[in-house]
Design a protein around this motif. Structure first.
Motif, mmCIF file in Angstrom:
data_model
loop_
_atom_site.group_PDB
_atom_site.id
_atom_site.type_symbol
_atom_site.label_atom_id
_atom_site.label_comp_id
_atom_site.label_asym_id
_atom_site.label_seq_id
_atom_site.Cartn_x
_atom_site.Cartn_y
_atom_site.Cartn_z
ATOM 1 N N ALA A 1 -20.854 31.808 -66.690
ATOM 2 C CA ALA A 1 -19.934 32.061 -67.805
ATOM 3 C C ALA A 1 -19.209 30.787 -68.223
ATOM 4 C CB ALA A 1 -18.908 33.120 -67.406
ATOM 5 N N PRO A 2 -18.984 30.592 -69.532
ATOM 6 C CA PRO A 2 -18.193 29.455 -69.991
ATOM 7 C C PRO A 2 -16.717 29.651 -69.645
ATOM 8 C CG PRO A 2 -18.778 30.865 -71.837
ATOM 9 C CD PRO A 2 -19.502 31.400 -70.648
ATOM 10 N N GLU A 3 -15.972 28.551 -69.592
ATOM 11 C CA GLU A 3 -14.540 28.628 -69.314
ATOM 12 C C GLU A 3 -13.859 29.526 -70.353
ATOM 13 O OE1 GLU A 3 -12.782 27.467 -66.802
ATOM 14 O OE2 GLU A 3 -14.513 26.538 -65.843
ATOM 15 N N GLY A 4 -12.941 30.346 -69.883
ATOM 16 C CA GLY A 4 -12.201 31.229 -70.772
ATOM 17 C C GLY A 4 -12.899 32.531 -71.086
ATOM 18 N N LYS A 5 -14.112 32.750 -70.512
ATOM 19 C CA LYS A 5 -14.835 33.996 -70.787
ATOM 20 C C LYS A 5 -15.331 34.678 -69.517
ATOM 21 C CE LYS A 5 -16.418 33.048 -75.494
ATOM 22 N NZ LYS A 5 -17.590 33.003 -76.415
ATOM 23 N N ARG A 6 -14.834 34.242 -68.369
ATOM 24 C CA ARG A 6 -15.336 34.847 -67.120
ATOM 25 C C ARG A 6 -14.940 36.310 -67.008
ATOM 26 N NH1 ARG A 6 -14.294 29.701 -65.116
ATOM 27 N NH2 ARG A 6 -12.166 30.256 -64.568
ATOM 28 N N GLY A 7 -13.748 36.666 -67.450
ATOM 29 C CA GLY A 7 -13.344 38.070 -67.427
ATOM 30 C C GLY A 7 -14.258 38.919 -68.288
ATOM 31 N N LEU A 8 -14.579 38.412 -69.487
ATOM 32 C CA LEU A 8 -15.463 39.137 -70.391
ATOM 33 C C LEU A 8 -16.865 39.255 -69.800
ATOM 34 C CD1 LEU A 8 -16.158 40.409 -73.135
ATOM 35 C CD2 LEU A 8 -16.581 38.088 -73.996
ATOM 36 N N PHE A 9 -17.415 38.136 -69.325
ATOM 37 C CA PHE A 9 -18.784 38.157 -68.817
ATOM 38 C C PHE A 9 -18.919 39.060 -67.588
ATOM 39 C CE2 PHE A 9 -21.518 34.570 -70.610
ATOM 40 C CZ PHE A 9 -20.857 34.582 -71.835
ATOM 41 N N ILE B 1 -15.023 46.437 -70.563
ATOM 42 C CA ILE B 1 -15.217 45.184 -71.285
ATOM 43 C C ILE B 1 -13.920 44.767 -71.969
ATOM 44 C CG2 ILE B 1 -16.521 44.078 -73.145
ATOM 45 C CD1 ILE B 1 -18.831 46.029 -72.424
ATOM 46 N N PHE B 2 -13.203 45.737 -72.533
ATOM 47 C CA PHE B 2 -11.935 45.414 -73.191
ATOM 48 C C PHE B 2 -10.951 44.778 -72.208
ATOM 49 C CE2 PHE B 2 -7.517 46.726 -73.964
ATOM 50 C CZ PHE B 2 -7.279 46.035 -75.149
ATOM 51 N N PHE B 3 -10.777 45.395 -71.034
ATOM 52 C CA PHE B 3 -9.806 44.852 -70.091
ATOM 53 C C PHE B 3 -10.303 43.553 -69.450
ATOM 54 C CE2 PHE B 3 -8.176 49.298 -70.084
ATOM 55 C CZ PHE B 3 -6.892 48.996 -70.531
ATOM 56 N N GLY B 4 -11.634 43.387 -69.327
ATOM 57 C CA GLY B 4 -12.158 42.107 -68.891
ATOM 58 C C GLY B 4 -11.830 41.012 -69.895
ATOM 59 N N TYR C 1 -10.573 47.854 -62.443
ATOM 60 C CA TYR C 1 -11.905 47.381 -62.065
ATOM 61 C C TYR C 1 -12.460 46.330 -63.024
ATOM 62 C CZ TYR C 1 -16.419 47.765 -59.695
ATOM 63 O OH TYR C 1 -17.555 47.503 -58.969
ATOM 64 N N GLY C 2 -12.098 46.419 -64.298
ATOM 65 C CA GLY C 2 -12.622 45.479 -65.277
ATOM 66 C C GLY C 2 -12.401 44.014 -64.912
ATOM 67 N N PRO C 3 -11.182 43.619 -64.509
ATOM 68 C CA PRO C 3 -10.922 42.196 -64.218
ATOM 69 C C PRO C 3 -11.150 41.786 -62.761
ATOM 70 C CG PRO C 3 -8.978 43.328 -65.168
ATOM 71 C CD PRO C 3 -9.925 44.372 -64.667
ATOM 72 N N PRO D 1 -1.873 35.449 -56.426
ATOM 73 C CA PRO D 1 -1.717 34.462 -57.493
ATOM 74 C C PRO D 1 -2.486 34.870 -58.747
ATOM 75 C CG PRO D 1 -3.389 33.708 -55.961
ATOM 76 C CD PRO D 1 -2.859 35.012 -55.407
ATOM 77 N N GLU D 2 -2.104 34.298 -59.868
ATOM 78 C CA GLU D 2 -2.890 34.459 -61.084
ATOM 79 C C GLU D 2 -3.995 33.417 -61.073
ATOM 80 O OE1 GLU D 2 -4.723 35.852 -63.485
ATOM 81 O OE2 GLU D 2 -2.835 36.920 -63.770
ATOM 82 N N THR D 3 -5.203 33.817 -61.492
ATOM 83 C CA THR D 3 -6.363 32.926 -61.349
ATOM 84 C C THR D 3 -7.087 32.610 -62.646
ATOM 85 O OG1 THR D 3 -7.869 34.799 -60.958
ATOM 86 C CG2 THR D 3 -6.769 33.840 -59.012
ATOM 87 N N PHE D 4 -6.704 33.228 -63.756
ATOM 88 C CA PHE D 4 -7.583 33.194 -64.928
ATOM 89 C C PHE D 4 -7.708 31.810 -65.574
ATOM 90 C CE2 PHE D 4 -3.603 33.487 -67.046
ATOM 91 C CZ PHE D 4 -3.759 33.277 -68.417
ATOM 92 N N ARG D 5 -6.837 30.861 -65.207
ATOM 93 C CA ARG D 5 -6.953 29.511 -65.752
ATOM 94 C C ARG D 5 -7.605 28.533 -64.764
ATOM 95 N NH1 ARG D 5 -4.515 29.625 -70.573
ATOM 96 N NH2 ARG D 5 -2.681 30.953 -70.884
ATOM 97 N N ARG D 6 -8.052 29.032 -63.625
ATOM 98 C CA ARG D 6 -8.657 28.155 -62.636
ATOM 99 C C ARG D 6 -10.079 27.752 -63.038
ATOM 100 N NH1 ARG D 6 -7.219 30.461 -56.565
ATOM 101 N NH2 ARG D 6 -4.938 30.267 -56.722
ATOM 102 N N SER D 7 -10.477 26.552 -62.611
ATOM 103 C CA SER D 7 -11.859 26.121 -62.790
ATOM 104 C C SER D 7 -12.719 26.748 -61.702
ATOM 105 C CB SER D 7 -11.965 24.599 -62.702
ATOM 106 O OG SER D 7 -13.329 24.203 -62.672
ATOM 107 N N ILE D 8 -13.929 27.141 -62.090
ATOM 108 C CA ILE D 8 -14.820 27.773 -61.115
ATOM 109 C C ILE D 8 -15.621 26.733 -60.330
ATOM 110 C CG2 ILE D 8 -16.928 28.030 -62.474
ATOM 111 C CD1 ILE D 8 -16.975 30.957 -61.551
ATOM 112 N N HIS D 9 -15.608 25.494 -60.778
ATOM 113 C CA HIS D 9 -16.369 24.429 -60.127
ATOM 114 C C HIS D 9 -15.494 23.716 -59.101
ATOM 115 C CE1 HIS D 9 -19.618 24.843 -63.085
ATOM 116 N NE2 HIS D 9 -18.657 25.008 -63.962
ATOM 117 N N GLN D 10 -15.178 24.427 -58.016
ATOM 118 C CA GLN D 10 -14.313 23.828 -56.988
ATOM 119 C C GLN D 10 -14.932 24.001 -55.621
ATOM 120 O OE1 GLN D 10 -10.695 25.970 -56.147
ATOM 121 N NE2 GLN D 10 -11.371 27.782 -57.260
#
Length: 551
Positions: free
Chosen positions: A148-156, A299-302, A470-472, A542-551
């Motif tokens: 998934a691209p950055e900023g769309k992991r919840g959606l994907f 999908i909406f809540f993701g 469950y969505g997120p 913690p909140e994670t939605f702004r984290r990079s996945i490449h760590q």
């Protein structure tokens, strides 16, 4: 077409392919896994016919839960393999195991044919299914998130989150279709095997689709750079820096998500069919409609979690569940079986004793007849009849200790101790049956009295809470752990939460109901767990939605 445009097109096609292939494969595995839950009542009769009806149903639910019990072990085994050798090949193996086990359930002889070997073999197959599912989900979620691209992991990843409900929906659709074609009697006799048998076709299609996939780019990069973990289990759970996040993820997110999910989908279905006595076909259709209406909200809540964060949505769903479950299930009773609700309000049933000699109304080996005391006789009769009741212990020393009284409204029926009066038990049964009938307690829900729009609305609300929690959750778990141990680390809390806290919910809740006679008492289990998750999540997650996945 420019090179940039072509690259964009290829990327979009790749993203769609990744989501479609991962989701379809996971839908198949959930279809396999949930067939058993949908057919628990029939499977109880086929494989646990050597015990009494109440125990048989709870025992069937326990076998259903056995598949969940081993999911954390599957997470450890296949999570480790996924972090060592790759995401793709690991979930191909898990899919094959799941498909083979499901097909074999469809050809397994019944208790009447081979005796106690039947339930034993059934449980073994459920254990294999649980191990496979324990390795499947983490791989699919990790694989999609790492594409998934950055900023769309919840959606994907929300598309992966729809697969559990879509798998249940597919299973419901197949069950409803076969029931409609061959009739209820034939379905209960042999037709229940067909949904298991046709899964072999779905297995072939799903395996073919997944064979078209390439390895995750994040794992491929780690492999090329030589940075993959050499000991993912030790690194994930042997180091406090990672282990603490496993614990926080479990109690601050997944446990609550799990009980909300299983209460909103499975317990609601079992409650309709077993407690409210709505016929199986009608209950399945009502749940299927609610699922169809609710599924887009995964999908909406993701998507929303990519905008405002994962944590507030998940914890809000848990909080709403803890606050509203009791009124929601009371409304479900009054709308699905209003005759039962009216009888309970007009003439509540109370078992009055001077002692606490009542046995727990659950007998896993089928040897207890529950006739050792008057209290046992009364509660056993009510449990078999599906009549909700309250047990009140009298402390008045003048109360006759040799008698239990069942009060149906203002009518009291004496239940003497066994052997005290010849033929008394038969007379008691007739008297109690007459009193319950006179009070209006129904043998089953009247189809003409079911308020189907309201039932669907209540079920939709319960499913909506499921989509919130469950969505997120997949995106949150993927982001919470480093890529080198991600498959292993995220899989364990997910499958402890969903396998143990969630998977054992129907069994635990119905055992609580059987012990107390209160049809709502089992709700204390999901309410308490959801409330704990809200507190732990607010304090430590913690909140994670702004984290990079490449760590």
């Amino acid at each position: 077409m420019t090179g940039a445009a072509a690259g964009t097109t290829r990327t979009r096609q790749s993203e769609r392919k990744v989501i479609l292939a991962s989701s379809l494969g996971t839908v198949f595995e959930w279809y396999d896994f949930y067939l058993y839950g949908l057919l628990a009542t029939i499977i109880s009769a086929q494989f646990f016919s050597g015990v009494n009806e109440t125990t048989g149903f709870i025992f069937a639910l326990a076998a259903f839960a056995a598949g969940f019990a081993v999911r954390p072990f599957g997470a450890l085994v296949f999570g480790r393999i996924g972090d060592l050798v790759g995401r793709k090949n690991t979930f191909l193996v898990t899919m094959g195991l799941m498909g083979a086990s499901t097909f074999l359930v469809g050809v397994l002889p019944s208790y009447a044919s081979i005796g106690v070997a039947a339930p034993i073999l059934l449980v073994v197959l459920r254990l294999v299914q649980g191990l496979a599912l324990g390795g499947e989900y983490g791989g699919a979620a990790t694989y999609v998130a790492e594409h998934a691209p950055e900023g769309k992991r919840g959606l994907f990843t929300s598309f992966i989150q729809t697969t559990a409900t879509l798998g249940l929906f597919a299973a419901l659709g197949v069950v409803i279709a076969i029931r409609s074609v061959i009739g209820e009697a034939a379905f209960a006799d042999w037709g229940w095997r067909l949904p298991f048998l046709i899964s072999v076709i779905l297995l072939g299609v799903s395996l073919w689709i997944r064979l078209q996939l390439e390895e995750s780019p994040v794992f491929q990069q780690m492999k090329e750079e030589g940075t993959t973990s050499k000991a993912p289990l030790t690194e994930a759970f042997g180091r406090w820096g990672n282990l603490k996040w496993v614990i926080i993820a479990l109690f601050g997110a997944v446990a609550g998500q799990a009980v909300v999910w299983y209460a909103g989908q499975f317990y609601a279905l079992f409650f309709l069919e077993k407690t409210l006595k709505v016929d199986g076909a009608t209950a399945n259709i009502l749940i299927a409609i609610a699922l169809a209406l609710g599924t887009p909200f995964f999908i909406f809540f993701g998507w929303l979690s990519d905008k405002i964060g994962r944590k507030p949505i998940i914890l809000a769903g848990c909080a709403l569940a803890a606050i509203t479950y009791f009124p929601a299930f009371h409304m479900l009773t009054s709308s699905a079986n209003p005759v039962l609700a009216e009888a309970q309000a007009r003439a509540p049933v109370v078992v009055l004793t001077s002692h606490a000699r009542c046995s727990f109304q659950f007998d896993p080996i089928g040897k207890n007849k529950f006739n050792g005391s008057s209290c046992d006789i009364a509660k056993s009769y009510l449990a078999k009849a599906g009549i909700p009741y309250e047990h009140v212990v009298q402390n008045n020393p003048r109360w006759d200790r040799s008698v239990t009284i069942v009060r149906v409204g203002d009518v009291g029926i004496d239940i003497p101790e066994p052997g005290q009066y010849d033929g008394a038990e038969g007379g008691m049964t007739r008297s109690l049956e007459a009193a319950l009938k006179a009070a209006g307690y129904p043998a089953k829900a009247d189809p003409a009295r079911i308020d189907k729009p309201l039932v669907v609305a209540i079920l939709f609300y319960l499913v909506l809470l499921v989509t919130m929690v469950y969505g997120p959750i997949a995106a949150l778990l993927v982001e919470l752990f480093p890529s080198r141990i991600r498959y292993t680390a995220m899989s364990l809390p997910y499958h402890i939460g969903n396998g143990w806290f969630g998977g054992f919910l129907p069994t635990t809740a119905f055992a609580m109901v059987a012990a107390t006679g209160n049809i709502y008492y089992g709700l204390w289990y999901p309410v308490a767990i959801a409330a704990i998750t809200v507190v732990v999540g607010l304090l430590f997650l913690p909140e994670t939605f702004r984290r990079s996945i490449h760590q």
